[in-house]
Design a protein around this motif. Sequence first.
Motif, PDB file in Angstrom:
ATOM      1  N   GLY A  36      25.355  -2.714 -24.473  1.00 26.61           N
ATOM      2  CA  GLY A  36      25.760  -3.538 -23.339  1.00 26.61           C
ATOM      3  C   GLY A  36      24.772  -3.570 -22.189  1.00 26.61           C
ATOM      4  N   GLY A  37      23.538  -3.136 -22.423  1.00 26.13           N
ATOM      5  CA  GLY A  37      22.511  -3.214 -21.383  1.00 26.13           C
ATOM      6  C   GLY A  37      22.333  -1.953 -20.571  1.00 26.13           C
ATOM      7  N   MET A  38      23.071  -0.881 -20.934  1.00 30.07           N
ATOM      8  CA  MET A  38      22.976   0.351 -20.169  1.00 30.07           C
ATOM      9  C   MET A  38      21.585   0.970 -20.254  1.00 30.07           C
ATOM     10  SD  MET A  38      24.757   2.498 -18.334  1.00 30.07           S
ATOM     11  CE  MET A  38      26.429   2.039 -18.770  1.00 30.07           C
ATOM     12  N   SER A  39      21.001   1.011 -21.465  1.00 28.67           N
ATOM     13  CA  SER A  39      19.712   1.673 -21.636  1.00 28.67           C
ATOM     14  C   SER A  39      18.628   0.997 -20.808  1.00 28.67           C
ATOM     15  CB  SER A  39      19.322   1.693 -23.120  1.00 28.67           C
ATOM     16  OG  SER A  39      19.297   0.387 -23.649  1.00 28.67           O
ATOM     17  N   ARG A  40      18.654  -0.330 -20.767  1.00 30.16           N
ATOM     18  CA  ARG A  40      17.643  -1.062 -19.989  1.00 30.16           C
ATOM     19  C   ARG A  40      17.743  -0.724 -18.504  1.00 30.16           C
ATOM     20  NH1 ARG A  40      18.546  -5.847 -17.764  1.00 30.16           N
ATOM     21  NH2 ARG A  40      20.301  -6.284 -19.161  1.00 30.16           N
ATOM     22  N   ARG A  41      18.941  -0.603 -17.996  1.00 32.32           N
ATOM     23  CA  ARG A  41      19.131  -0.284 -16.578  1.00 32.32           C
ATOM     24  C   ARG A  41      18.753   1.172 -16.270  1.00 32.32           C
ATOM     25  NH1 ARG A  41      22.663  -4.278 -17.909  1.00 32.32           N
ATOM     26  NH2 ARG A  41      23.007  -5.905 -16.329  1.00 32.32           N
ATOM     27  N   LEU A  42      19.031   2.079 -17.213  1.00 30.56           N
ATOM     28  CA  LEU A  42      18.647   3.472 -16.999  1.00 30.56           C
ATOM     29  C   LEU A  42      17.135   3.640 -17.033  1.00 30.56           C
ATOM     30  CD1 LEU A  42      21.356   5.318 -19.131  1.00 30.56           C
ATOM     31  CD2 LEU A  42      21.222   5.153 -16.649  1.00 30.56           C
ATOM     32  N   VAL A  43      16.461   2.887 -17.891  1.00 26.90           N
ATOM     33  CA  VAL A  43      14.991   2.911 -17.930  1.00 26.90           C
ATOM     34  C   VAL A  43      14.433   2.439 -16.593  1.00 26.90           C
ATOM     35  CG1 VAL A  43      12.966   1.794 -18.939  1.00 26.90           C
ATOM     36  CG2 VAL A  43      14.749   2.711 -20.423  1.00 26.90           C
ATOM     37  N   ALA A  44      14.990   1.355 -16.068  1.00 27.68           N
ATOM     38  CA  ALA A  44      14.529   0.823 -14.781  1.00 27.68           C
ATOM     39  C   ALA A  44      14.769   1.839 -13.663  1.00 27.68           C
ATOM     40  CB  ALA A  44      15.243  -0.486 -14.472  1.00 27.68           C
ATOM     41  N   CYS A  64      18.695   0.775  -8.392  1.00 25.23           N
ATOM     42  CA  CYS A  64      19.546   1.969  -8.299  1.00 25.23           C
ATOM     43  C   CYS A  64      21.029   1.601  -8.256  1.00 25.23           C
ATOM     44  CB  CYS A  64      19.176   2.786  -7.058  1.00 25.23           C
ATOM     45  SG  CYS A  64      17.533   3.540  -7.142  1.00 25.23           S
ATOM     46  N   ALA A  65      21.341   0.584  -7.489  1.00 20.35           N
ATOM     47  CA  ALA A  65      22.734   0.152  -7.391  1.00 20.35           C
ATOM     48  C   ALA A  65      23.246  -0.347  -8.740  1.00 20.35           C
ATOM     49  CB  ALA A  65      22.865  -0.944  -6.334  1.00 20.35           C
ATOM     50  N   ASP A  66      22.395  -1.044  -9.466  1.00 19.58           N
ATOM     51  CA  ASP A  66      22.781  -1.571 -10.773  1.00 19.58           C
ATOM     52  C   ASP A  66      23.021  -0.444 -11.772  1.00 19.58           C
ATOM     53  OD1 ASP A  66      23.406  -3.824 -12.243  1.00 19.58           O
ATOM     54  OD2 ASP A  66      21.391  -4.042 -13.069  1.00 19.58           O
ATOM     55  N   ALA A  67      22.217   0.627 -11.691  1.00 22.99           N
ATOM     56  CA  ALA A  67      22.329   1.731 -12.648  1.00 22.99           C
ATOM     57  C   ALA A  67      23.475   2.680 -12.329  1.00 22.99           C
ATOM     58  CB  ALA A  67      21.018   2.516 -12.702  1.00 22.99           C
ATOM     59  N   LEU A  68      23.898   2.711 -11.092  1.00 27.62           N
ATOM     60  CA  LEU A  68      24.923   3.676 -10.689  1.00 27.62           C
ATOM     61  C   LEU A  68      26.246   3.466 -11.406  1.00 27.62           C
ATOM     62  CD1 LEU A  68      24.328   4.140  -6.853  1.00 27.62           C
ATOM     63  CD2 LEU A  68      23.945   5.787  -8.697  1.00 27.62           C
TER      64      LEU A  68
END
Length: 427
Positions: free
Chosen positions: A71-79, A214-218
Amino acid sequence: MDTFVLLGSFFALMIVGVPVAYALGLAALAGALWMELPLDAVMIQIASGVNKFSLLAIPFFVLAGAIMAEGGMSRRLVAFAGVLVGFIRGGLSLVNILASTFFGAISGSSVADTASIGSVLIPEMERKGYPRDFATAVTVSGSVQAILIPPSHNAVIYSLAAGGGVSIGALFMAGVFPGLLLGLTLAILCLFIAKKRNFPKGEVIPLRQALRICADALWGLATLFIILGGILSGVFTATESASIAVVWAFFVTMFIYRDYKWSELPKLVHRTVKTVSIVMILIGFAASFGYIMTLMQIPLKVTGFFAALSDNRYVILLMINVLLLVLGTLMDMAPLILILTPILLPLVTKLGVDPVHFGMIMMVNLGIGLLTPPVGAVLFVGSAVAKLKIETVVQALYPFFGAMLLVLAMVTYIPAISLWLPNLMFK
């Protein structure tokens, strides 16, 4: 002769290509027939082996990890990791390790970690000037953190194999520092290699963009705080936390990130059910295998064998480490935990080793086995994602094996690394 019939039939079945789970079940039947036990006793053990409330944590955590991975979690955690360490020389290798720390703390699966993080970062690292074999080695070695940092599926399996007397919550807490120690050791190694081979520096991300990332990954990172916070506060158990993780992962993926199609959900659930069914079959057959081993007094015989070699705890732990490292190259992690825990745990507890501490020793040992041929599941996935030959990746892994063996020695001989946090939280 009893031992030869049980173990000999198991290894013979493995050699001819029978899957591990079925080899365990058939070997248990062979042992029961040899001992003239009623086969009903074996069937009862298989049923009781999977009839445990704590096992519900496995399907729920697998499903939560699958939802977040796709669901896109890995991409956001990488960022997010890129914001923290991406500007350092060799920063993308640190981003890789840190992203594995974050994602492993959510998925609990090294294979999922490698597939998700690797598909994003291996091509990106190569594009930025890193050798592809090095990028793959960083990815697969960093993913071993996922089996240590909570919520680890294998910690649940170890608790089950130990007879249910070892708290899953204590095992989760015990894995925090060993997992972080592994990540730190790999990061130091990557910094050294980056300086020696003059890998590129990353760019500093502008403040406004960094805050947005950061806000997106939180939203995803909140999963970790929900799971651990709920367990430590006593609001829910480790098993119940898995179901809550599924609800939160579904909410964030489908209503916050909205990168995943509703039409894909049935396929995702189907893949999860297939994975979980394989694990449950393995657990059930391993329970019957362990029952026959107990009747044959194999754990007692093994304890006597090691006691005859030495009465020094540190020497015996060294021998056990060598044994686990060798077996880890030949079999997958879950069946080894289920087979060896009933055999080795009585031995080490007799020597004064805490069962929680021994669980971490097993996790690190068998985690290294996930990266070694011929049965290294994580190695295979990493090689497939990077489109490299397995021998090429193994050559790049040599310095990383050294770092992981150093961590293994520290976890083995410094019990406080594993026990300080659970003792603080649960005693």
